[in-house]
Enzyme design. Structure first.
Site, PDB file in Angstrom:
ATOM      1  N   ARG A  75       0.819  -1.216   0.000  1.00  0.00           N
ATOM      2  CA  ARG A  75       0.000   0.000   0.000  1.00  0.00           C
ATOM      3  C   ARG A  75       0.849   1.261   0.000  1.00  0.00           C
ATOM      4  O   ARG A  75       0.390   2.327  -0.428  1.00  0.00           O
ATOM      5  CB  ARG A  75      -0.974  -0.045   1.181  1.00  0.00           C
ATOM      6  CG  ARG A  75      -2.106  -1.022   0.947  1.00  0.00           C
ATOM      7  CD  ARG A  75      -2.897  -1.309   2.186  1.00  0.00           C
ATOM      8  NE  ARG A  75      -2.382  -2.423   2.934  1.00  0.00           N
ATOM      9  CZ  ARG A  75      -2.482  -2.552   4.255  1.00  0.00           C
ATOM     10  NH1 ARG A  75      -3.067  -1.620   4.959  1.00  0.00           N
ATOM     11  NH2 ARG A  75      -2.002  -3.622   4.848  1.00  0.00           N
ATOM     12  N   GLU A 112       1.909  -6.360  13.285  1.00  0.00           N
ATOM     13  CA  GLU A 112       0.775  -6.498  14.202  1.00  0.00           C
ATOM     14  C   GLU A 112       0.178  -7.900  14.040  1.00  0.00           C
ATOM     15  O   GLU A 112      -0.364  -8.462  14.967  1.00  0.00           O
ATOM     16  CB  GLU A 112      -0.271  -5.422  13.868  1.00  0.00           C
ATOM     17  CG  GLU A 112      -1.284  -5.165  14.966  1.00  0.00           C
ATOM     18  CD  GLU A 112      -2.422  -4.243  14.514  1.00  0.00           C
ATOM     19  OE1 GLU A 112      -2.425  -3.777  13.365  1.00  0.00           O
ATOM     20  OE2 GLU A 112      -3.320  -4.013  15.351  1.00  0.00           O
TER      21      GLU A 112
END
Ligand SMILES: O=P(O)(O)OC[C@H]1O[C@H](OP(=O)(O)OP(=O)(O)O)[C@H](O)[C@@H]1O
Ligand SMILES: Nc1ncnc2[nH]cnc12
Length: 187
Positions: A75, A112
């Site tokens: 991204r 994460e």
């Protein structure tokens, strides 16, 4: 004459944060249970909003002699390339292992939701380069830190990080250095 607002207009864009927040889509339990995924694709789908975001993410780094933007797969490519053009800088992709064709340097990091690695071409940046690292989202800071290690390993300077979203309940901003991180919005 078209009525379409131009992209990359310098200046303050007062409603931008609210406009972007309204378009970010929360997806629960993606890609793993317990993760609230911030989906930015609705922002990218609107050309006017996309242009305002690019302009705002480039703005703090104008006049800071950035000559290379490193965008982080995947991204970070979408935002990094137009930000590089807005800053009249070159663009270099930091890619997941095994994707770049030429000689590379590698760093591994924890996410994460897992762990991964990143690579840069060994001639992507070098001594004397002033680098801006761009990504869509800052969470634990592992990705940003690994990208910064790649840049410094190649002898270049990390001037800062520009991200669309910072998850401020995670330690990313502290880890990268508060003064170096510009985030358009935070949660
Ligand atoms: O601050 P961190 O905890 O390191 O997390 C942030 C990174 O996680 C996401 O990328 P992801 O690795 O999911 O890759 P993608 O862009 O290819 O989906 C996001 O785009 C950042 O690059
Ligand atoms: N919660 C999250 N949403 C989107 N991208 C992420 N990258 C790391 N954490 C993320």
């Amino acid at each position: 004459m078209s009525n379409t607002p131009p992209l990359f207009v310098p200046g303050h864009d007062s409603n931008l944060v609210e406009d972007v927040k309204a378009r970010i889509r929360d997806v629960q339990d993606f890609p793993k249970p317990g993760i609230l995924f911030k989906d930015v694709t609705p922002v990218l789908a609107d050309p006017h909003l996309f242009g305002r975001v690019v302009n705002a993410m480039a703005a703090p780094f104008r006049g800071r002699h950035i000559n290379k933007v490193v965008g982080v797969e995947a991204r970070g490519f979408i935002l990094g390339a137009p930000i590089a053009l807005a800053l009249h800088a070159g663009f270099a992709p930091a890619r997941k292992p095994g994707k770049l064709p030429y000689k590379t340097v590698t760093e591994r990091y924890a996410l994460e939701y897992g762990d991964d690695g990143l690579q840069l071409h060994e001639d992507a940046v070098g001594r004397g380069d002033r680098v801006l690292i761009v990504d869509d989202l800052l969470a634990t800071g592992g990705t940003g830190e690994a990208t910064a290690r790649l840049v410094t390993k190649l002898g270049a300077e990390v001037v800062g990080f520009s991200v669309l979203i910072s998850l401020d309940f995670l330690p990313g901003r502290e880890r990268l250095g508060r003064e170096k991180v510009c985030a358009l919005l935070s949660y």
